[in-house]
Design a protein around this motif. Structure first.
Motif, PDB file in Angstrom:
ATOM      1  N   HIS A 249      42.036  36.839  49.424  1.00  0.00           N
ATOM      2  CA  HIS A 249      41.389  38.072  49.866  1.00  0.00           C
ATOM      3  C   HIS A 249      42.408  38.999  50.540  1.00  0.00           C
ATOM      4  N   GLY A 250      42.403  40.264  50.119  1.00  0.00           N
ATOM      5  CA  GLY A 250      43.329  41.242  50.690  1.00  0.00           C
ATOM      6  C   GLY A 250      44.742  41.099  50.185  1.00  0.00           C
ATOM      7  N   GLY A 251      44.918  40.328  49.116  1.00  0.00           N
ATOM      8  CA  GLY A 251      46.268  40.099  48.602  1.00  0.00           C
ATOM      9  C   GLY A 251      46.788  41.265  47.773  1.00  0.00           C
ATOM     10  N   ASP A 252      48.087  41.491  47.859  1.00  0.00           N
ATOM     11  CA  ASP A 252      48.769  42.507  47.062  1.00  0.00           C
ATOM     12  C   ASP A 252      49.949  41.859  46.346  1.00  0.00           C
ATOM     13  N   PHE A 253      50.107  42.184  45.078  1.00  0.00           N
ATOM     14  CA  PHE A 253      51.253  41.680  44.332  1.00  0.00           C
ATOM     15  C   PHE A 253      51.583  42.660  43.215  1.00  0.00           C
ATOM     16  N   VAL A 254      52.748  42.501  42.663  1.00  0.00           N
ATOM     17  CA  VAL A 254      53.190  43.313  41.528  1.00  0.00           C
ATOM     18  C   VAL A 254      53.175  42.434  40.290  1.00  0.00           C
ATOM     19  N   ALA A 255      52.520  42.904  39.249  1.00  0.00           N
ATOM     20  CA  ALA A 255      52.413  42.121  38.021  1.00  0.00           C
ATOM     21  C   ALA A 255      53.801  41.880  37.443  1.00  0.00           C
ATOM     22  N   ASP A 256      54.134  40.598  37.225  1.00  0.00           N
ATOM     23  CA  ASP A 256      55.457  40.260  36.670  1.00  0.00           C
ATOM     24  C   ASP A 256      55.456  40.244  35.149  1.00  0.00           C
ATOM     25  N   ALA A 257      54.300  40.526  34.553  1.00  0.00           N
ATOM     26  CA  ALA A 257      54.197  40.587  33.094  1.00  0.00           C
ATOM     27  C   ALA A 257      52.982  41.425  32.740  1.00  0.00           C
TER      28      ALA A 257
END
Length: 287
Positions: A249-257
């Motif tokens: 919950h509340g997570g942020d990430f950058v798609a690596d693919a």
């Protein structure tokens, strides 16, 4: 007369014979212990002692006041020193963050011309909500002129706008395997996730327990039984080979693919579980 004693003798034989203890009585008419003048003299004799006590109290008050003033002065000086240190550090940080510009005048002129035109172009893309193109321009500015504040701020702003452009809400069942979220993630695009709900992991075993198959053992130590996990895959075969990651919950990430986002509960056998999770996915989705 006042100040003297008058003695009365009992002249009654019967009374004297029956009660000899009271055969003679003494009546004190008036006997003052001290005269007013004596009290005044006594008070005046104690006056020097009172003055000494008063002087000591005043001295203590003055000493405490002086100590308090010194403490306030010391605290004020410390605050001034801290403020001066912060100002010095701010000046150093500003000097470090100055853009690295060329020393050649003609090359510097080209840099300035590019920056002016690039900022204008990025602003036009941003007004049209073409955040991917605006981000590309800001990143080009940052590569040409490192530490340029407007370029760094533009990149961060575009990443935030891209993470909020599209959104999807999916219900992830505890009893299912990999479930398609319907979100087509784009490589390099930021993703924001929010999760709501609870579920129950049900494991029924004998005394031997349950052994997790080798292919299902997580390579990420943060993944535990009941953890919501996700993978980005473009084909069914990638669901088995892609490395799952924790979705919180509340997570942020950058798609690596680039690919579809699939979600599920991590469990050996999910068919006996209970519950569901609602997952909100925000990003810039592809077609």
């Amino acid at each position: 007369m006042l100040g003297t004693s008058v003695t009365i003798f009992a002249e009654f034989p019967r009374f004297r014979m029956t009660n000899p203890l009271f055969a003679r009585s003494r009546i004190n008419v008036y006997r003052p212990s001290k005269t007013p003048s004596h009290n005044l003299i006594h008070t005046m004799n104690r006056l020097p002692l009172l003055l000494v006590v008063l002087a000591v109290c005043l001295a203590n008050d003055c000493r405490q006041t002086a100590l308090a003033q010194n403490a306030n002065l010391k605290r004020f000086q410390q605050q001034q020193q801290q403020m001066q240190r912060r100002m010095d550090q701010a000046v150093k940080d500003a000097a470090k963050n100055q853009p690295d510009l060329p020393s050649d005048p003609e090359l510097l002129s080209l840099h300035k011309e590019f920056i002016v035109k690039a900022e204008k172009l990025a602003g036009e893309y941003e007004r049209k909500k073409q955040y991917d193109k605006a981000r590309e321009v800001f990143e080009a500015m940052a590569r040409l002129v490192p530490k340029y504040p407007e370029a760094d701020a533009g990149v961060k702003r575009m990443l935030q706008m891209q993470s909020m452009k599209d959104r999807k809400v999916i219900k992830v069942e505890a009893t299912g395997g990999w479930q398609d979220s319907g979100a087509q993630l784009i490589k390099g695009m930021p993703v924001h996730v929010e999760v709501k709900g609870t579920w129950r992991v049900v494991l029924e075993t004998g005394p031997e327990g349950i052994e997790i198959p080798e292919k299902m053992r997580p390579r990420d130590s943060r993944i535990k039984l009941g953890t919501l996990i996700g993978v980005i895959a473009s084909s069914p075969s990638e669901l088995e080979t892609a490395k799952p990651f924790v979705v919180k919950h509340g997570g942020d990430f950058v798609a690596d693919a680039s690919g579809r986002l699939f979600l599920r509960m991590f469990d050996v056998d999910p068919t006996d579980n209970q519950g569901e999770m609602l997952v909100l996915i925000q990003s810039t989705f592809g077609n």
